[in-house]
Write an enzyme that holds these catalytic residues in place. Structure first.
Site, PDB file in Angstrom:
ATOM      1  N   LYS A  32      75.147  31.251  36.332  1.00 18.05           N
ATOM      2  CA  LYS A  32      75.586  31.144  37.726  1.00 18.05           C
ATOM      3  C   LYS A  32      75.078  29.849  38.355  1.00 18.05           C
ATOM      4  O   LYS A  32      75.792  29.200  39.128  1.00 18.05           O
ATOM      5  CB  LYS A  32      75.096  32.350  38.540  1.00 18.05           C
ATOM      6  CG  LYS A  32      75.505  32.316  40.018  1.00 18.05           C
ATOM      7  CD  LYS A  32      77.023  32.245  40.209  1.00 18.05           C
ATOM      8  CE  LYS A  32      77.429  32.048  41.667  1.00 18.05           C
ATOM      9  NZ  LYS A  32      77.255  33.239  42.492  1.00 18.05           N
ATOM     10  N   LYS A  48      70.977  27.551  48.922  1.00 17.76           N
ATOM     11  CA  LYS A  48      69.966  28.319  48.186  1.00 17.76           C
ATOM     12  C   LYS A  48      70.168  28.184  46.680  1.00 17.76           C
ATOM     13  O   LYS A  48      69.216  27.925  45.933  1.00 17.76           O
ATOM     14  CB  LYS A  48      70.057  29.790  48.592  1.00 17.76           C
ATOM     15  CG  LYS A  48      69.172  30.731  47.781  1.00 17.76           C
ATOM     16  CD  LYS A  48      69.706  32.151  47.747  1.00 17.76           C
ATOM     17  CE  LYS A  48      70.957  32.280  46.896  1.00 17.76           C
ATOM     18  NZ  LYS A  48      71.406  33.668  46.677  1.00 17.76           N
TER      19      LYS A  48
END
Length: 307
Positions: free
Chosen positions: A179, A247
């Site tokens: 990811k 983030k």
């Protein structure tokens, strides 16, 4: 004795995380006939799911106690740690044989820690972050990036199929690592798309015709398909919040430093996303990324649509 298979008739599902993505994903699991138990800090966010038969409980522990498989998709690694490994977390209530599936974009090291603690209790865990945005969640076309035991990922296929298509990447933490690489790629694609649109606008091209002209060539991409029209329409309310991309890129840089991987492009892009947050855009969707380049070029008015 043959291991029990996952079916809507006999598998109890738990769910924690009912933002835009999580709510749509949970609704698809419900639609496939699974009974779902949900914990949410804001009960109003799960009213529609409860109207469709979901049971609301008071803690993550209670979700674990009433579930065979528990999905989490929350905001940050600190939230993952709290709802899964905390004193009142899911793992404290999950019976041996239960499975944890964390679909949050989180840290590979935390995924490995969850796997170790789950294994010690006779449970199992899979890290399975997703890619595909709010539309993918709504349509059940998410790319699910799975790490853990291969046989556990295969066992979860009936549930994953409700939400999209799962790819097994390797041992615990592999899904989260994939990811992070995905986010590096998406951010780079979005940078090119945004800069191209700003350039086209500055030199006087019809931006809608510009996108149409290049979409079938080498410049075309899934990112363009998902957010190109939204950028032109100034639809900045959807597409996943900017704060989460900031983030994720920050985590990618941290992981890169641990592994001695140089990521200069990601470092620049992370700062551009942080600049959006600093200007009050952290809750805006990813199409708003173009505004970082507009500010650099003294462009503040909406992009012309030229319909």
């Amino acid at each position: 004795m043959e291991e029990e298979q996952i079916t809507a008739a006999r598998t109890r599902v738990g769910w924690i995380g009912t933002g835009v993505m999580g709510s749509a994903m949970c609704a698809r699991v419900q639609a496939a006939g699974y009974h779902v138990t949900i914990y949410a800090r804001t009960p109003a966010k799960i009213s529609a799911l409860c109207l469709n038969g979901a049971a609301s409980v008071e803690s993550p522990r209670a979700v674990g106690e009433r579930s065979d498989v528990v999905f989490t998709i929350v905001s940050n690694p600190s939230d993952v740690r709290q709802v899964i490994l905390g004193t009142d977390g899911v793992l404290s209530g999950l019976a041996p044989g239960g499975i944890l599936v964390d679909m949050t974009s989180s840290q590979p090291s935390l995924a490995r820690e969850i796997f170790e603690q789950a294994t010690a209790k006779g449970c199992d865990s899979v890290d399975a972050p997703v890619s595909g945005g709010d539309r993918g969640a709504e349509n059940g076309t998410l790319a699910i990036l799975a790490g853990g035991r291969r046989e556990t990922v295969a066992k979860l296929e009936p549930l994953f199929r409700c939400m999209g298509s799962a790819t097994y990447l390797g041992p615990p933490g592999s899904g989260q690592t994939c990811k992070l690489a995905n986010q590096i790629t998406v951010a780079g694609s979005q940078c090119g798309l945004s800069e191209g649109l700003v350039f086209a606008r500055k030199v006087g091209l019809d931006v809608r015709k510009y996108l149409s002209a290049i979409s079938g060539g080498a410049a075309g991409s899934k990112v363009m398909e998902l957010v190109g029209e939204r950028i032109i329409e100034r639809d900045f309310a959807t597409g996943g919040p900017v704060k989460y991309m900031a983030k994720d890129l920050g985590m990618a840089l941290e992981e890169g430093e641990k592994r001695e991987v140089s990521l200069p492009g990601s470092a620049l892009l992370e700062q551009l996303y942080v600049s959006l947050k600093a200007n009050g855009g952290g809750e805006l969707g990813l199409p708003s990324f173009i505004t970082a380049f507009e500010r650099l070029n003294n462009l503040s008015s909406p992009l012309p649509t030229n319909k």
